[in-house]
Design a protein around this motif. Structure first.
Motif, PDB file in Angstrom:
ATOM      1  N   ALA A 115      -0.072  10.396   3.669  1.00  0.00           N
ATOM      2  CA  ALA A 115      -0.384   9.289   4.578  1.00  0.00           C
ATOM      3  C   ALA A 115       0.692   8.222   4.626  1.00  0.00           C
TER       4      ALA A 115
ATOM      5  N   THR B 103      -3.977   1.584   6.176  1.00  0.00           N
ATOM      6  CA  THR B 103      -3.271   2.379   7.174  1.00  0.00           C
ATOM      7  C   THR B 103      -3.548   1.733   8.531  1.00  0.00           C
TER       8      THR B 103
ATOM      9  N   SER C 147      -0.203   3.430   3.911  1.00  0.00           N
ATOM     10  CA  SER C 147       0.970   3.801   4.706  1.00  0.00           C
ATOM     11  C   SER C 147       1.896   2.595   4.826  1.00  0.00           C
TER      12      SER C 147
ATOM     13  N   GLY D 153       0.787   0.373   7.595  1.00  0.00           N
ATOM     14  CA  GLY D 153      -0.419  -0.374   7.265  1.00  0.00           C
ATOM     15  C   GLY D 153      -0.111  -1.606   6.439  1.00  0.00           C
TER      16      GLY D 153
ATOM     17  N   GLY E  32       2.422   7.525   7.821  1.00  0.00           N
ATOM     18  CA  GLY E  32       1.547   7.299   8.959  1.00  0.00           C
ATOM     19  C   GLY E  32       1.049   8.608   9.547  1.00  0.00           C
TER      20      GLY E  32
END
Length: 295
Positions: free
Chosen positions: A63, A126, A33, A36, A66
């Motif tokens: 993903a 993430t 993400s 991340g 998020g």
């Protein structure tokens, strides 16, 4: 080898920060993400070189913005900046794509303070994998505690890396996942998309002919003949909403037409206050020279 709780002070991100600023990374991640990547690079003076092993790009799209736990960050409108930094990092890394989804993630980070940190398990790139937001309690993260264990993880990663052929198209495909998030968009697009999501399935509205039919006799009434065109439009719109949705909110405000009528027909003692610039719209001809008008 020890297990990380990945919460409190025993998070993946805490152990990475203890190791120091990353200089090189080997990452096999089951998901990635923008937030991340931004958290992983936080504090880095330069983008570290890296080898990145990911599942097929089409599995990453869900993903990349998020999870629901990242809503606070999205509400702060920080997604575009995080996505831009992720793209800058992706342009510096070597990327290879696994044939399918990865059953676990592996992080091997060479840092400038305490050597190499290595982790395997539910430690994807993430915010959940790094421990910044709540993750699935059934996920397990293992931390290498000595050089032999780090070497074991590194050997496993290198074997997987060598088994996969490099492909430039893979890097472009992963970059394209982040590109729409990093691009600038017109502010009106959010408004228009919201309206489209709300009203897309409501069907077509009714027009004047279908609402005010000749057979009803509405057009022949005194009230209808007294209405201005904009008032008729309001009445038609209200009837349409009552028929389609079962309710309607009718609101009115004093507009330029009312102000113009006042200026044309008001008494000699009237004093009109109008917004600056409206005097040009209304026309100076409507204002008698001996009647004061403040803009």
């Amino acid at each position: 080898m020890k297990l990380l709780r990945n919460r409190g002070n025993d998070r993946v991100i805490d152990h990475l920060r203890e190791a120091g600023v990353p200089s090189a990374m080997r990452v096999a991640t089951s998901a990635i993400s923008a937030f991340g990547v931004h958290a992983l690079l936080d504090g880095a003076r330069r983008m570290p070189a890296a080898k990145l092993l990911v599942p097929p790009p089409h599995t990453l799209a869900e993903a990349v913005v998020g999870s629901i736990a990242d809503r606070a960050e999205r509400n702060r409108l920080s997604l575009r900046g995080a996505a831009s930094r992720a793209i800058s990092w992706l342009d510096r890394v070597e990327t290879r794509v696994a044939p399918g989804r990865l059953p676990q993630s592996t992080l091997i980070v060479d840092a400038d303070a305490r050597g190499t940190a290595a982790m395997v398990g539910a430690c994807a790139l993430t915010t959940e994998g790094l421990g910044l937001t709540p993750a699935d309690r059934l996920g397990i993260v293992q931390l290498a505690e000595d050089d032999d264990e780090v070497a074991m993880f590194a050997e496993w990663f290198d074997d997987q890396w060598q088994a996969l052929a490099p492909a430039h198209s893979a890097h472009s495909a992963i970059r394209d996942v982040f590109a729409p998030l990093a691009s600038r968009r017109a502010a009106a697009e959010v408004y228009l998309r919201t309206l489209d999501a709300i009203f897309a399935d409501l069907g077509e509205g009714s027009d004047e002919e279908s609402i005010v039919k000749s057979a009803t006799g509405i057009r022949d009434t005194v009230i209808w003949s007294k209405l201005y065109r904009f008032q008729r439009d309001g009445a038609i719109g209200a009837i349409d909403k009552l028929q389609r949705f079962g309710g309607c909110i009718l609101a009115d405000s004093v507009g330029l037409e009312a102000v113009s009528e006042r200026l044309r027909n008001g008494g000699r003692s009237s004093f009109s206050v109008i917004p600056r610039g409206c005097d040009t719209i209304l026309g100076r001809a409507h204002v008698e020279p001996d009647r004061p008008c403040a803009a």
